[in-house]
Design a protein around this motif. Structure first.
Motif, short mmCIF file in Angstrom:
data_model
loop_
_atom_site.label_atom_id
_atom_site.label_comp_id
_atom_site.label_asym_id
_atom_site.label_seq_id
_atom_site.Cartn_x
_atom_site.Cartn_y
_atom_site.Cartn_z
N TYR A 32 1.14 5.18 -8.62
CA TYR A 32 1.88 5.03 -8.18
C TYR A 32 2.75 6.64 -7.71
CZ TYR A 32 1.89 1.71 -12.67
OH TYR A 32 1.94 0.53 -13.47
N GLN A 33 3.60 5.59 -6.82
CA GLN A 33 3.68 6.80 -6.32
C GLN A 33 5.54 6.82 -6.05
OE1 GLN A 33 2.13 6.88 -2.28
NE2 GLN A 33 4.07 6.55 -1.55
N TRP A 34 6.08 8.80 -5.94
CA TRP A 34 7.79 9.05 -6.04
C TRP A 34 7.33 9.17 -4.66
CZ3 TRP A 34 8.43 14.45 -6.94
CH2 TRP A 34 9.98 14.65 -6.35
N ASN A 35 8.40 8.26 -4.11
CA ASN A 35 9.06 8.44 -3.17
C ASN A 35 10.52 8.94 -3.35
OD1 ASN A 35 7.19 7.08 -2.01
ND2 ASN A 35 7.86 6.35 -0.15
N MET A 36 10.75 9.61 -2.26
CA MET A 36 12.55 10.69 -2.07
C MET A 36 12.94 9.69 -0.11
SD MET A 36 12.90 13.68 -4.46
CE MET A 36 14.59 14.01 -4.29
N ASP A 37 13.39 9.50 -0.05
CA ASP A 37 13.98 9.34 1.48
C ASP A 37 15.04 9.61 1.87
OD1 ASP A 37 11.21 7.44 2.68
OD2 ASP A 37 11.66 6.92 0.60
N ILE A 38 16.08 9.90 2.76
CA ILE A 38 17.04 9.58 3.10
C ILE A 38 17.15 9.46 4.71
CG2 ILE A 38 19.11 11.99 3.85
CD1 ILE A 38 17.57 14.14 2.72
N ILE A 39 18.44 8.82 4.41
CA ILE A 39 18.42 8.17 5.51
C ILE A 39 19.57 7.70 6.59
CG2 ILE A 39 18.43 5.22 6.65
CD1 ILE A 39 15.98 5.81 5.15
N PRO A 65 0.52 -0.84 -0.59
CA PRO A 65 0.11 0.23 -0.11
C PRO A 65 0.73 1.57 -0.45
CG PRO A 65 0.38 -0.78 1.98
CD PRO A 65 0.83 -1.72 1.26
N GLU A 66 2.00 1.16 0.60
CA GLU A 66 3.26 2.08 0.43
C GLU A 66 4.40 1.89 -0.31
OE1 GLU A 66 4.18 4.06 4.10
OE2 GLU A 66 2.89 2.63 5.30
N LEU A 67 5.36 2.61 0.48
CA LEU A 67 6.85 2.08 -0.18
C LEU A 67 7.96 1.68 0.83
CD1 LEU A 67 7.66 3.80 -3.97
CD2 LEU A 67 6.76 2.03 -3.26
N THR A 68 7.41 3.54 1.82
CA THR A 68 8.41 3.66 2.54
C THR A 68 8.62 1.72 4.02
OG1 THR A 68 7.80 5.68 3.27
CG2 THR A 68 8.78 5.24 5.32
N PRO A 69 7.92 1.17 4.26
CA PRO A 69 8.20 -0.35 4.70
C PRO A 69 9.34 -1.20 4.36
CG PRO A 69 5.54 0.29 5.29
CD PRO A 69 6.78 0.52 4.37
N SER A 70 8.73 -1.38 3.17
CA SER A 70 9.43 -1.88 2.08
C SER A 70 11.67 -1.70 1.90
CB SER A 70 9.14 -1.48 0.91
OG SER A 70 8.25 -2.86 0.02
N LEU A 71 11.30 -0.33 2.17
CA LEU A 71 12.57 0.21 1.58
C LEU A 71 13.66 0.30 3.06
CD1 LEU A 71 14.17 3.73 0.67
CD2 LEU A 71 13.65 3.54 3.26
N ALA A 72 12.78 -0.06 4.24
CA ALA A 72 13.07 0.18 5.56
C ALA A 72 13.47 -1.29 5.69
CB ALA A 72 12.28 0.25 7.32
N ARG A 73 12.82 -2.52 5.33
CA ARG A 73 13.61 -3.84 4.86
C ARG A 73 14.28 -3.54 4.10
NH1 ARG A 73 13.61 -7.27 0.96
NH2 ARG A 73 11.40 -6.09 0.05
#
Length: 490
Positions: free
Chosen positions: A191-198, A147-155
């Protein structure tokens, strides 16, 4: 040519397809997908008996005749087809997502559309739990369409572990699925565009992300009079709740309730807060803080020594340095609906008030630990494709993107079809787009097609010209014609 395709071709007539449909976990899970079939009631009963969530349901047999007579050629409700003209717009939008990400030195990543269901089930009360497309696969594993991308990124960050060099600046453009009520700009797939800074704990990371979104808006012709950003911090709520000794465990639930403040009557919000254990006095103070629209007023209530006020003041100072102060405003009622946010949160909105949130994000410093990893400071945003397309339509900013082909190659002699293919190959190897006419067609038809595909020039392979190692070339915009040697064609 498309008009010549019989609609009967859209009707499955293979026993293999029938068997595949009967085995499909999605169909077993969601009987409504076959509601037009005569067996829908049987499917519904089976799904209900299994709790409505398992992929192990054995539906009543669906005959091949049922499928042939009843199949719906429309996409499932809340989803979309992308015929060529829509696909060109989607590709244009995505290319702008990617170009802005490149300008800010972000690397592209992607993840499976199908993930473990556990990845998206964090805390009770999150709206997203009830919106999952989830089922049990044939290995008895609970899975879900993301449903979103952030948890996949965290994984993925946890999976890579110490092999990663921080900070990470990653972006993704991916399809997401939520079973929710559809409104303008809200679909069940998008479709969703995500940008993340870790790996960056400072507010400079949030400031950079907002700058990226504003750069994107500017690229598309959207101005600060069209769109703004509401900014706040989850730490404001924490400061109020800590004054009244409200347990930290309630924080996520309170945020989820507050996120509904524009959707529900105030009395309903109060009742929900009381139901999770927030004292009446704390509720009144909380609602007072949430009504604040200026940092000065916030300081008067909470003082200027807290982290929330300090973070927000720094963000507004950075906004001035980045040059986007006119785009952002403080609004304490912005908390975002996902439980994992921990600090600064922001939301892009249509100043005309006709559309839902355009994008949103914030800081999520403690997300990784909920999946068993070590916490790393992080922040990011999600930006869906549906609302922005509605806004661009309304503002008249969508480009006209017709098909544009450099060459159309044809011959009027069936015996020279192979020669025409040779010409097409020569041009394609030089990087030019070619529409090769694959059938014997009259010249009138060729000119009509050339006009429809916006071809720049017509390459005609004639008998006498080919014998002399030449082809006829016509520049379609000017009508200029000439013969060119095959080895000089470019």
């Amino acid at each position: 040519m498309l008009s010549a395709i019989s609609s009967s071709l859209l009707i499955p007539n293979k026993p293999l397809l029938t068997r595949a449909l009967l085995r499909c976990p999605i169909l077993a899970t969601n009987p409504k997908a076959l509601s037009s079939l005569s067996t829908a009631s049987a499917l519904s009963n089976n799904a209900a008996a299994a709790g409505g969530r398992t992929g192990a349901v054995s539906p009543a047999p669906v005959t091949e005749e049922d499928l042939q007579q009843r199949i719906d050629v429309n996409p499932p409700k809340g989803t979309r087809d992308f015929p060529p003209e829509e696909m060109r717009l989607r590709s244009w939008l995505f290319s702008n997502f990617r170009e802005v990400s490149r300008l800010f030195s972000f690397e592209e990543v992607d993840f499976p559309v199908l993930e473990s269901e556990a990845l998206f089930i964090r805390k009770a009360g999150e709206e997203i739990r009830d919106q999952l497309y989830c089922f049990e696969d044939r290995g008895n594993r609970r899975v879900a369409l993301r449903p979103e991308l952030t948890p996949s990124l965290a994984r993925l960050v946890i999976q890579k572990g110490k092999s990663l060099s921080l900070p990470l600046k990653w972006f993704a453009v991916g399809q997401c699925w939520r079973y929710e009520r559809m409104t303008r700009g809200r679909r069940r797939e998008h479709y969703q565009w995500n940008m993340d800074i870790i790996g960056v704990p400072e507010v400079t990371a949030e400031a950079e992300l907002i700058s990226a979104i504003i750069t994107f808006f500017k690229q598309l012709g959207i101005t600060a009079s069209d769109v703004g950003f509401k900014v706040s911090s989850r730490k404001l709520l924490q400061a109020v709740l800590s004054r009244y000794s409200i347990p930290e465990a309630l924080f996520g639930k309170v945020c989820i309730i507050i996120d509904k403040i524009e959707k529900l009557p105030l009395e309903e919000i109060k009742k929900e807060l009381e139901s999770v254990g927030v004292l009446e006095e704390a509720i009144e103070q909380l609602l007072q803080v949430l009504s604040i629209k200026s940092l000065t007023e916030l300081e008067e209530i909470l003082g200027d020594s807290g982290e929330a006020v300090a973070d927000l003041k720094q963000l507004f100072s950075l906004a001035d340095k980045f040059g986007y102060s006119e785009w952002i405003q403080f609004d304490a009622s912005i908390v975002r609906g996902l439980a994992y946010y921990t600090g600064i949160v922001f939301e892009g909105f249509d100043r005309g008030g006709k559309l839902r949130a355009i994008c949103g994000g914030g800081r999520y410093d403690r997300l990784l630990s909920t999946f068993g990893g070590d916490d790393i400071p992080a922040c990011g945003f999600g930006f869906g494709d549906a609302v922005i397309m509605e806004l661009l339509k309304e503002k008249g900013l969508l480009p006209e993107l017709g098909l544009q082909i450099e060459n159309i190659v044809c011959t009027l002699d069936p015996g020279l079809q192979g020669a025409a293919a040779t010409v097409a190959t020569i041009l394609r190897e030089k990087g030019q787009s070619v529409d090769l006419v694959l059938e014997s067609k009259p010249l009138k038809w060729v000119f009509k097609r050339a006009s429809r595909i916006n071809a720049n020039r017509l390459i005609l392979v004639g008998v006498s010209e080919w014998q002399r190692g030449m082809v006829g070339v016509k520049i379609l915009s000017t009508g200029e014609q000439q013969e060119i040697k095959l080895d000089e064609l470019d």
